[in-house]
Design a protein around this motif. Structure first.
Motif, PDB file in Angstrom:
ATOM      1  N   UNK A  17       0.672  -1.382   0.039  1.00 13.42           N
ATOM      2  CA  UNK A  17      -0.060  -0.077  -0.051  1.00 13.42           C
ATOM      3  C   UNK A  17       0.849   1.378   0.062  1.00 13.42           C
ATOM      4  N   UNK A  18       2.065   1.173   0.914  1.00 15.01           N
ATOM      5  CA  UNK A  18       2.826   2.372   0.845  1.00 15.01           C
ATOM      6  C   UNK A  18       3.484   2.435  -0.473  1.00 15.01           C
ATOM      7  N   UNK A  19       3.910   1.653  -1.054  1.00 16.69           N
ATOM      8  CA  UNK A  19       4.755   1.732  -2.300  1.00 16.69           C
ATOM      9  C   UNK A  19       4.044   2.035  -3.475  1.00 16.69           C
ATOM     10  N   UNK A  20       3.052   1.584  -3.522  1.00 16.04           N
ATOM     11  CA  UNK A  20       2.285   1.580  -4.820  1.00 16.04           C
ATOM     12  C   UNK A  20       1.033   2.530  -4.519  1.00 16.04           C
ATOM     13  N   UNK A  21       0.462   2.985  -3.505  1.00 15.68           N
ATOM     14  CA  UNK A  21      -0.220   3.940  -3.283  1.00 15.68           C
ATOM     15  C   UNK A  21      -1.917   3.787  -3.385  1.00 15.68           C
ATOM     16  N   UNK A  22      -1.996   2.313  -3.457  1.00 18.36           N
ATOM     17  CA  UNK A  22      -3.373   1.866  -3.567  1.00 18.36           C
ATOM     18  C   UNK A  22      -3.738   0.853  -2.393  1.00 18.36           C
ATOM     19  N   UNK A  23      -5.176   0.991  -2.054  1.00 22.14           N
ATOM     20  CA  UNK A  23      -5.309  -0.004  -0.920  1.00 22.14           C
ATOM     21  C   UNK A  23      -5.257  -1.522  -1.411  1.00 22.14           C
ATOM     22  N   UNK A  24      -5.034  -2.270  -0.814  1.00 27.40           N
ATOM     23  CA  UNK A  24      -4.714  -3.717  -0.999  1.00 27.40           C
ATOM     24  C   UNK A  24      -5.967  -4.333  -1.738  1.00 27.40           C
ATOM     25  N   UNK A  25      -7.433  -4.008  -1.145  1.00 29.36           N
ATOM     26  CA  UNK A  25      -8.467  -4.296  -1.637  1.00 29.36           C
ATOM     27  C   UNK A  25      -8.672  -4.158  -3.278  1.00 29.36           C
ATOM     28  N   UNK A  39      -1.603 -18.797 -11.863  1.00 28.81           N
ATOM     29  CA  UNK A  39      -1.050 -17.839 -10.749  1.00 28.81           C
ATOM     30  C   UNK A  39       0.008 -17.009 -11.413  1.00 28.81           C
ATOM     31  N   UNK A  40       0.838 -17.450 -12.109  1.00 28.57           N
ATOM     32  CA  UNK A  40       1.976 -16.817 -12.802  1.00 28.57           C
ATOM     33  C   UNK A  40       1.516 -15.830 -13.975  1.00 28.57           C
ATOM     34  N   UNK A  41       0.528 -16.047 -14.425  1.00 27.13           N
ATOM     35  CA  UNK A  41      -0.214 -15.238 -15.333  1.00 27.13           C
ATOM     36  C   UNK A  41      -0.510 -13.911 -14.479  1.00 27.13           C
ATOM     37  N   UNK A  42      -1.157 -14.054 -13.387  1.00 25.98           N
ATOM     38  CA  UNK A  42      -1.355 -13.020 -12.508  1.00 25.98           C
ATOM     39  C   UNK A  42      -0.371 -12.124 -12.195  1.00 25.98           C
ATOM     40  N   UNK A  43       0.608 -12.855 -11.707  1.00 21.08           N
ATOM     41  CA  UNK A  43       1.921 -12.179 -10.993  1.00 21.08           C
ATOM     42  C   UNK A  43       2.239 -11.230 -12.393  1.00 21.08           C
ATOM     43  N   UNK A  44       2.323 -11.878 -13.366  1.00 15.39           N
ATOM     44  CA  UNK A  44       2.918 -11.315 -14.785  1.00 15.39           C
ATOM     45  C   UNK A  44       2.179  -9.974 -15.059  1.00 15.39           C
ATOM     46  N   UNK A  45       0.999 -10.112 -15.013  1.00 11.85           N
ATOM     47  CA  UNK A  45      -0.089  -8.877 -15.224  1.00 11.85           C
ATOM     48  C   UNK A  45       0.205  -7.880 -14.086  1.00 11.85           C
ATOM     49  N   UNK A  46       0.462  -8.085 -12.794  1.00  7.18           N
ATOM     50  CA  UNK A  46       0.499  -6.986 -11.934  1.00  7.18           C
ATOM     51  C   UNK A  46       2.124  -6.367 -12.088  1.00  7.18           C
ATOM     52  N   UNK A  47       2.915  -6.968 -12.679  1.00  7.63           N
ATOM     53  CA  UNK A  47       4.260  -6.667 -12.757  1.00  7.63           C
ATOM     54  C   UNK A  47       4.381  -5.728 -14.098  1.00  7.63           C
ATOM     55  N   UNK A  48       4.051  -6.356 -15.138  1.00  8.78           N
ATOM     56  CA  UNK A  48       3.828  -5.706 -16.532  1.00  8.78           C
ATOM     57  C   UNK A  48       3.014  -4.318 -16.652  1.00  8.78           C
ATOM     58  N   UNK A  50       1.409  -2.865 -13.928  1.00  9.25           N
ATOM     59  CA  UNK A  50       1.453  -1.944 -12.736  1.00  9.25           C
ATOM     60  C   UNK A  50       2.666  -1.467 -12.261  1.00  9.25           C
ATOM     61  N   UNK A  51       3.818  -2.289 -12.803  1.00  6.94           N
ATOM     62  CA  UNK A  51       5.084  -2.121 -12.224  1.00  6.94           C
ATOM     63  C   UNK A  51       5.338  -2.612 -10.767  1.00  6.94           C
ATOM     64  N   UNK A  52       4.672  -3.477 -10.603  1.00  2.44           N
ATOM     65  CA  UNK A  52       4.825  -4.248  -9.380  1.00  2.44           C
ATOM     66  C   UNK A  52       5.946  -5.165  -9.076  1.00  2.44           C
ATOM     67  N   UNK A  53       6.799  -5.287  -8.085  1.00  2.00           N
ATOM     68  CA  UNK A  53       7.888  -6.045  -8.023  1.00  2.00           C
ATOM     69  C   UNK A  53       7.165  -7.644  -7.717  1.00  2.00           C
ATOM     70  N   UNK A  54       8.046  -8.574  -7.921  1.00  2.00           N
ATOM     71  CA  UNK A  54       7.698  -9.999  -8.110  1.00  2.00           C
ATOM     72  C   UNK A  54       7.187 -10.474  -6.715  1.00  2.00           C
ATOM     73  N   UNK A  55       7.920  -9.876  -5.469  1.00  2.00           N
ATOM     74  CA  UNK A  55       7.487 -10.515  -4.496  1.00  2.00           C
ATOM     75  C   UNK A  55       6.148  -9.928  -3.795  1.00  2.00           C
ATOM     76  N   UNK A  56       5.901  -8.676  -4.334  1.00  2.00           N
ATOM     77  CA  UNK A  56       4.656  -8.209  -3.911  1.00  2.00           C
ATOM     78  C   UNK A  56       3.436  -8.679  -4.593  1.00  2.00           C
ATOM     79  N   UNK A  57       3.900  -8.778  -6.047  1.00  2.00           N
ATOM     80  CA  UNK A  57       2.645  -9.192  -7.054  1.00  2.00           C
ATOM     81  C   UNK A  57       2.358 -10.573  -6.503  1.00  2.00           C
TER      82      UNK A  57
END
Length: 70
Positions: A17-25, A39-48, A50-57
């Motif tokens: 929430x702090x790093x990406x500025x949006x609530x978890x919900x 699972x990994x398709x969803x992780x890849x979507x958040x990364x590509x 929304x610029x999210x890091x792998x661990x957070x995604x």
């Protein structure tokens, strides 16, 4: 009386929430809207998209998928 520390994927939520500025919900809803993706398709979507890091995604996706199984 001390509260138990948060464990597992949810332990990442405050920093996400702090790093990406949006609530978890909101992040969880983005993932739910893409189900039944893998699972990994969803992780890849958040990364590509929304610029999210792998661990957070990964933490968000793991938490959503675990909740969907119950």
């Amino acid at each position: 009386m001390s509260a138990e520390p948060t464990k597992g994927p949810a332990s990442y939520f405050p920093s996400i929430e702090k790093k990406y500025g949006r609530p978890i919900r909101e992040w969880q809803q983005l993932v739910r809207e893409r189900l039944p993706a893998k699972h990994m398709e969803l992780v890849a979507m958040l990364k590509s998209d929304h610029g999210m890091g792998h661990g957070h995604a990964n933490a968000i996706v793991a938490h959503v998928l675990a909740a969907e199984k119950t």
